[in-house]
Motif scaffolding. Structure first.
Motif, PDB file in Angstrom:
ATOM      1  N   MET A 130       0.846  -1.181   0.000  1.00 18.61           N
ATOM      2  CA  MET A 130       0.000   0.000   0.000  1.00 18.61           C
ATOM      3  C   MET A 130       0.890   1.242   0.000  1.00 18.61           C
ATOM      4  N   PHE A 131       0.651   2.131  -0.971  1.00 25.02           N
ATOM      5  CA  PHE A 131       1.378   3.387  -1.076  1.00 25.02           C
ATOM      6  C   PHE A 131       0.376   4.519  -0.882  1.00 25.02           C
ATOM      7  N   ILE A 132       0.739   5.511  -0.063  1.00 21.36           N
ATOM      8  CA  ILE A 132      -0.195   6.579   0.296  1.00 21.36           C
ATOM      9  C   ILE A 132       0.444   7.942   0.063  1.00 21.36           C
ATOM     10  N   THR A 133      -0.350   8.857  -0.499  1.00 20.69           N
ATOM     11  CA  THR A 133       0.062  10.255  -0.592  1.00 20.69           C
ATOM     12  C   THR A 133      -1.058  11.140  -0.061  1.00 20.69           C
ATOM     13  N   THR A 134      -0.680  12.282   0.496  1.00 21.15           N
ATOM     14  CA  THR A 134      -1.666  13.294   0.883  1.00 21.15           C
ATOM     15  C   THR A 134      -1.171  14.658   0.417  1.00 21.15           C
ATOM     16  N   ASP A 135      -2.111  15.494   0.015  1.00 18.86           N
ATOM     17  CA  ASP A 135      -1.747  16.818  -0.488  1.00 18.86           C
ATOM     18  C   ASP A 135      -0.960  17.619   0.534  1.00 18.86           C
ATOM     19  N   ASP A 136      -1.362  17.497   1.816  1.00 17.25           N
ATOM     20  CA  ASP A 136      -0.718  18.307   2.859  1.00 17.25           C
ATOM     21  C   ASP A 136       0.398  17.572   3.592  1.00 17.25           C
ATOM     22  N   GLY A 137       0.672  16.330   3.210  1.00 15.04           N
ATOM     23  CA  GLY A 137       1.763  15.586   3.825  1.00 15.04           C
ATOM     24  C   GLY A 137       1.487  15.036   5.204  1.00 15.04           C
ATOM     25  N   THR A 138       0.215  15.008   5.638  1.00 20.85           N
ATOM     26  CA  THR A 138      -0.103  14.523   6.976  1.00 20.85           C
ATOM     27  C   THR A 138      -0.118  13.001   7.076  1.00 20.85           C
ATOM     28  N   LEU A 139      -0.053  12.322   5.940  1.00 25.38           N
ATOM     29  CA  LEU A 139       0.027  10.866   5.932  1.00 25.38           C
ATOM     30  C   LEU A 139       0.725  10.428   4.651  1.00 25.38           C
ATOM     31  N   GLY A 140       1.659   9.518   4.778  1.00 23.72           N
ATOM     32  CA  GLY A 140       2.353   9.024   3.608  1.00 23.72           C
ATOM     33  C   GLY A 140       3.274  10.054   2.988  1.00 23.72           C
ATOM     34  N   THR A 141       3.421  10.002   1.673  1.00 26.68           N
ATOM     35  CA  THR A 141       4.294  10.907   0.939  1.00 26.68           C
ATOM     36  C   THR A 141       3.561  12.202   0.605  1.00 26.68           C
TER      37      THR A 141
END
Length: 250
Positions: free
Chosen positions: A152-163
């Protein structure tokens, strides 16, 4: 084959700000539904048009759906309780072709993750790249997918979780090491275009699931028409899933 059935609400609750998960008991529909298809829900006699919802899961003879409260219809639905009856028509549309052999990568953004969950339930070798604006918008998806996927790869716009950033920021790196045979994606159109471009550059078949306002769900009203390589198509009847090369050209 579509059916119109009376279903019983098993659960309906808020899982993030204005985002709800609802499950209805619908053995007939659960048996027929394929990954990527959707249903049309009659909210009440007060609302003339049904509302379309992607099928996210068909486990335990239920249909699981996710929705965001954005208007009178979804606000009304958010107040429906356990045991109440919903009239549901489906399954509708063409779903994902999951016959591809090898490992599959799912790429989803926001509410576009819902139909991808139904794919993850049906195939064994699958990873997921998911993105959202904040951790709050992604954490509940993480919980839904964790038992269904490998990596599982995760990104968030604000960087609060994952990349920090968008899913397409890390997609090239993932494709370099993942040895994927297919990519299925759903989310904002600009995201899907960029995902399809990366898939094309890496010679990986890609399917895209479009989200459009679908008033009838049967192809009659033409409100969801889009341009494709083969002329105008209706998302509700010809889709919502299309081969990426029918929608995007590079």
């Amino acid at each position: 084959m579509k059916k119109i059935v009376e279903t019983e609400i098993m659960s309906n609750f808020e899982i993030a700000e204005k985002i709800f998960r609802i499950e209805v008991y619908a053995p007939e529909l659960a048996k027929l539904a394929k990954p990527g298809q959707f249903v049309e829900v009659q909210l009440s006699e007060e609302f003339t048009l049904r509302r379309p919802f992607g099928v996210a899961s068909t486990k335990n003879d239920t249909i699981k759906m996710f929705y965001r409260v954005i208007g009178h219809g979804t606000e009304y639905l958010s107040r429906r309780n356990f045991g109440e009856i919903l009239n549901v028509m489906g399954p509708l549309g063409n779903g994902f072709d999951i016959s591809t052999k090898g490992k599959t990568l799912l790429v989803g953004g926001g509410m576009g993750l819902a139909p991808l969950l139904s794919v993850a339930e049906k195939i064994s070798a699958v990873d997921i790249l998911m993105g959202g604006k904040t951790a709050d918008e992604v954490m509940f998806w993480e919980a839904e997918f964790v038992s269904e996927v490998g990596e599982m790869f995760i990104t968030t716009d604000d960087g609060t979780l994952g990349t920090p950033g968008f899913v397409t920021n890390i997609l090239p790196e993932i494709l370099e090491t993942g040895n994927y045979s297919a990519i299925y994606t759903c989310g904002p159109e600009v995201m899907m275009r960029n995902v399809a471009m990366e898939a094309w550059a890496n010679d990986i078949p890609c399917q895209v699931s479009f989200e459009r306002r679908m008033a009838c769900g049967l192809g009659a009203c033409l409100s969801c028409s889009i341009d494709t390589a083969h002329g105008r198509k209706k998302v509700c009847k010809d889709g919502p899933v299309f081969p990426a090369n029918e929608i995007f050209s590079f």
